[in-house]
Write an enzyme that holds these catalytic residues in place. Structure first.
Site, short mmCIF file in Angstrom:
data_model
loop_
_atom_site.label_atom_id
_atom_site.label_comp_id
_atom_site.label_asym_id
_atom_site.label_seq_id
_atom_site.Cartn_x
_atom_site.Cartn_y
_atom_site.Cartn_z
CB CYS A 2 -0.88 0.02 1.25
SG CYS A 2 -1.92 -1.41 1.41
CD1 TRP A 75 -0.38 -5.23 -4.15
CD2 TRP A 75 0.27 -6.06 -2.18
NE1 TRP A 75 0.31 -6.40 -4.40
CE2 TRP A 75 0.72 -6.92 -3.21
CE3 TRP A 75 0.57 -6.39 -0.87
CZ2 TRP A 75 1.44 -8.09 -2.96
CZ3 TRP A 75 1.30 -7.55 -0.61
CH2 TRP A 75 1.71 -8.38 -1.66
CG ASN A 101 1.77 -0.14 3.85
OD1 ASN A 101 1.35 -1.26 3.56
ND2 ASN A 101 2.99 0.26 3.58
N GLY A 102 -0.05 -2.15 6.05
CA GLY A 102 0.38 -3.17 7.00
C GLY A 102 -0.74 -4.18 7.21
CD GLU A 481 18.15 -10.43 -9.94
OE1 GLU A 481 17.79 -11.19 -9.02
OE2 GLU A 481 17.53 -9.41 -10.23
CD GLU A 488 11.18 -9.37 -10.59
OE1 GLU A 488 10.46 -9.14 -9.61
OE2 GLU A 488 12.38 -9.08 -10.60
CE LYS A 603 11.91 -1.16 -6.37
NZ LYS A 603 12.72 -2.00 -7.30
C1 AGP Z 1 13.36 -8.06 -7.46
O1 AGP Z 1 13.23 -7.71 -8.83
C2 AGP Z 1 12.06 -8.07 -6.74
N1 AGP Z 1 11.41 -6.82 -6.90
C3 AGP Z 1 12.17 -8.56 -5.32
O2 AGP Z 1 12.70 -9.87 -5.37
C4 AGP Z 1 13.05 -7.73 -4.36
O3 AGP Z 1 14.41 -7.89 -4.71
C5 AGP Z 1 12.84 -8.28 -2.94
O4 AGP Z 1 11.49 -8.10 -2.61
C6 AGP Z 1 13.72 -7.59 -1.89
O5 AGP Z 1 13.39 -6.22 -1.87
P1 AGP Z 1 14.40 -5.23 -1.08
O6 AGP Z 1 15.73 -5.32 -1.78
O7 AGP Z 1 13.77 -3.87 -1.17
O8 AGP Z 1 14.50 -5.73 0.34
#
Ligand code: AGP
Length: 608
Positions: A2, A75, A101-102, A481, A488, A603
């Protein structure tokens, strides 16, 4: 996750809030809404769907009327995406409106208690209990009641609130979820992320754990968990709002792929003086570097993958045991960690709930913690013993690119610094590696200067249903990666596999039409990789090799070949990552996917 924004100032709140919500879209959402105090009442407009639906319902921000308000992108976690389940949620008596949010873990019992006292709920979300509990506990003191409410909540929250009793005030409180306060000129903001207010101010305060804020147009006051006023120190963000805009690129992801030379330069260059590595505030010296008997690297998703690459590098050069673990596994693994463990926590956002929980556990067990983080003053950055910022700038696309490559570069710097202190690397090799790390931005630029071949292969293979990424050693680490990037954003099933392991079962999946990207940058492992490539081809699989000028002969046996700039085998993952990011991007583009906001993803995952 969110997104929250709140405004108290002299402008009409609606246009500011809607614009701020647009800058939070990248966090992933399914509905949005706004609440503004208009004289004696709170006017709420909210809707399922994208922000453009909210623009339509508010006549492009012409309504609601008023200069104090809150907004939210939802979300969904509890309750389907729907108009009524969208935030803001308002108390039954119309006095309080909140955005959250949470997750409120004890919402069911709170809802039952409130319903038993005659309060009627409009929707079926966990968040609505906050608004209704405000009404139920209200004793004339808005902030005091908000404190009473948070004492009843179990779970995680970042809350924004407005109240008809105090029409010029926005309230905020957070626990385990990010909330930043923007300090403007005769206007102030609350936001989940600085990008939502960066257009109006560069001065921010991170709200601390269980702290409250009370904002009017002209003043912001902060309180601790007990309601005692506290002083907070603002920090200045030097990001420009244009960095949080597409600047002519079709997607944020492509823009951020092309920002990698600058991001790597700004992450690496300031930390190399002569041939010395300086790691900002990280206190690594002969004494403490030799007190550690192991290093734990912890992260989620791509941050975890960066850790796997860092593990290979550090074990080779620091000659110390390095474990790389998923944060969500680490926190429930009863880890063998103590004051002889150096724990490196990796997170682009600095707010990932699993990773934050892992940090807290490692600290509780006595480990010295170093965070590699991109977002300044984020929770993980603030709670770790030391922090090394990746200066990648705001990363808006859900799929990380510059966040990942700068994390890897930061790990190289830390590893090389420890190796030098421990004398586990020769001076000559140290200087070679340092020089190679410094050259990474230019080598990435070389790749970006001509991506046509990568794009051609991506478009050629875009409709395949199953893709493997294979490699050995540091190439296997890098392949993890590559697979995630493709999955994704293109929704194609992709799997990274240790090339030597394929024959132990998974090769049964290889058939005509299976695409395998084989990373072959490790010269010493080229003969073995050739055998693995042959094994895939003998089952009619198609193989695209990613190689270096030293190993490109392997391509003569493959169905396709991409060659990265020449360099040192031990730092190729940054270069292969860029190739695989571009590959994934153009596959997803060909498939018409929502590249910056892939389905189901957020994100920053601020729930465990
Ligand atoms: C990566 O493309 C993803 N968006 C996801 O795996 C991300 O790396 C993961 O959620 C960790 O996020 P952070 O680095 O903000 O902790």
């Amino acid at each position: 996750m969110c997104g929250i924004i709140g405004y108290a100032g002299g402008k009409q709140a609606a246009p500011v809030i809607l614009k701020g919500l647009e800058r939070l879209e990248y966090r992933g959402y399914d509905s949005s809404g706004i609440a503004v105090i208009d004289g004696e009442r709170i006017d709420v407009i909210k809707t399922c769907g994208k922000i453009k639906a909210l623009y339509a319902k508010t006549d492009c921000g012409a309504k609601p009327n008023g200069t104090v308000g809150i907004g939210h992108t939802r979300w969904a976690t509890h309750g389907v995406p729907s108009d009524v389940n969208s935030h803001p949620h308002t108390s039954q008596d119309g006095r309080f409106s909140i955005v959250h949010n949470g997750i409120i873990e004890n919402f069911a019992e709170l809802k039952a208690e409130l319903t038993a006292h005659g309060i009627k709920f409009a929707g079926d979300t966990d968040s609505e209990v906050i608004a209704q509990l405000m009404q139920y506990l209200y004793d004339g003191d808005v902030l005091g009641t908000l404190r009473l409410v948070t004492e009843r909540l179990i779970g995680s929250y970042a809350i924004g609130m407005i109240c008809t009793e105090t029409p010029d005030v926005v309230y905020a409180v957070r626990k385990d979820n990010p909330l930043v306060i923007g300090l403007g000129k005769n206007e102030n903001f609350i936001a989940s992320d600085i990008a939502a207010a960066l257009e109006y101010t560069h001065d921010f305060v991170q709200l601390g754990e269980s702290e409250f804020a009370k904002l009017t147009a002209h003043a912001v006051t902060f309180y601790d968990v007990n309601g005692t006023p506290v002083e907070k120190t603002p920090y200045r963000v030097d990001w420009d709002i244009s960095q949080a805009e597409k600047s002519g690129y079709p997607h944020f992801m492509l823009k951020e792929i092309y920002e990698q030379p600058r991001a790597l330069t700004e992450t690496v260059r300031p930390r190399i003086r002569g041939n010395e590595i300086t790691l900002d505030r990280i206190a690594l010296d002969a004494k403490n570097a030799n007190t550690f008997d192991k290093i734990d690297i912890i992260g989620c998703g791509s941050a975890y993958h960066a850790g796997i690459v860092g593990k290979a590098f550090m074990e080779k050069y620091c000659r110390i045991r390095v474990n790389c673990m998923l944060a969500s596994e680490y926190i429930y693994s009863d880890p063998i960690t103590d004051n002889r463990t150096l724990t490196i926590i990796i997170s682009q956002s600095g707010e990932t709930a699993d990773t934050l929980a892992a940090l807290r556990l490692a600290k509780k067990l006595g480990s010295h913690t170093v965070a590699i983080v991109n977002v300044m003053e984020s929770a993980i950055a603030r709670e770790a013993d030391d922090v090394l910022y990746t200066h990648a700038g705001p990363e808006i696309a859900v799929a990380t690119t510059k966040g990942y490559t700068t994390q890897v570069a930061a790990l190289y710097l830390i590893g090389l610094k420890i190796a030098k202190i421990k004398h586990t690397v020769s001076d000559a090799r140290y200087n070679e590696l340092l020089s190679e790390i410094e050259k990474l931005p230019n080598k990435v630029q070389t790749i970006l200067d001509d991506i046509s071949q990568i794009k051609d292969y991506a478009e050629k293979y875009a409709e395949h249903k199953c893709v493997f990424f294979i490699g050995r050693g540091t190439d296997y680490a890098a392949s993890l990666e590559g697979a995630l990037k493709l999955k994704e954003i293109s929704y194609i099933h992709a799997e990274a596999y240790a090339a030597g392991e394929l024959k132990h079962g998974t090769i049964s999946l290889i058939e005509k039409g299976t695409i395998t990207l084989a990373l072959v940058t490790q010269s010493a492992l080229q003969p073995k990789m050739l055998s693995n490539i042959k094994a895939v081809q003998s089952r009619e699989g198609t193989v695209l090799c990613v190689a270096t000028p030293k190993t490109k002969d392997v391509g003569s046996d493959a169905d396709g070949l991409l060659v990265i700039p020449d360099g040192d085998d031990d730092v190729t993952p940054v270069l292969t990552a860029v190739v695989l990011q571009i590959f994934a991007y153009y596959v997803a583009a060909k498939r018409g996917c929502d590249i910056d906001k892939p389905r189901n993803l957020a994100k920053s995952v601020t729930v465990e």
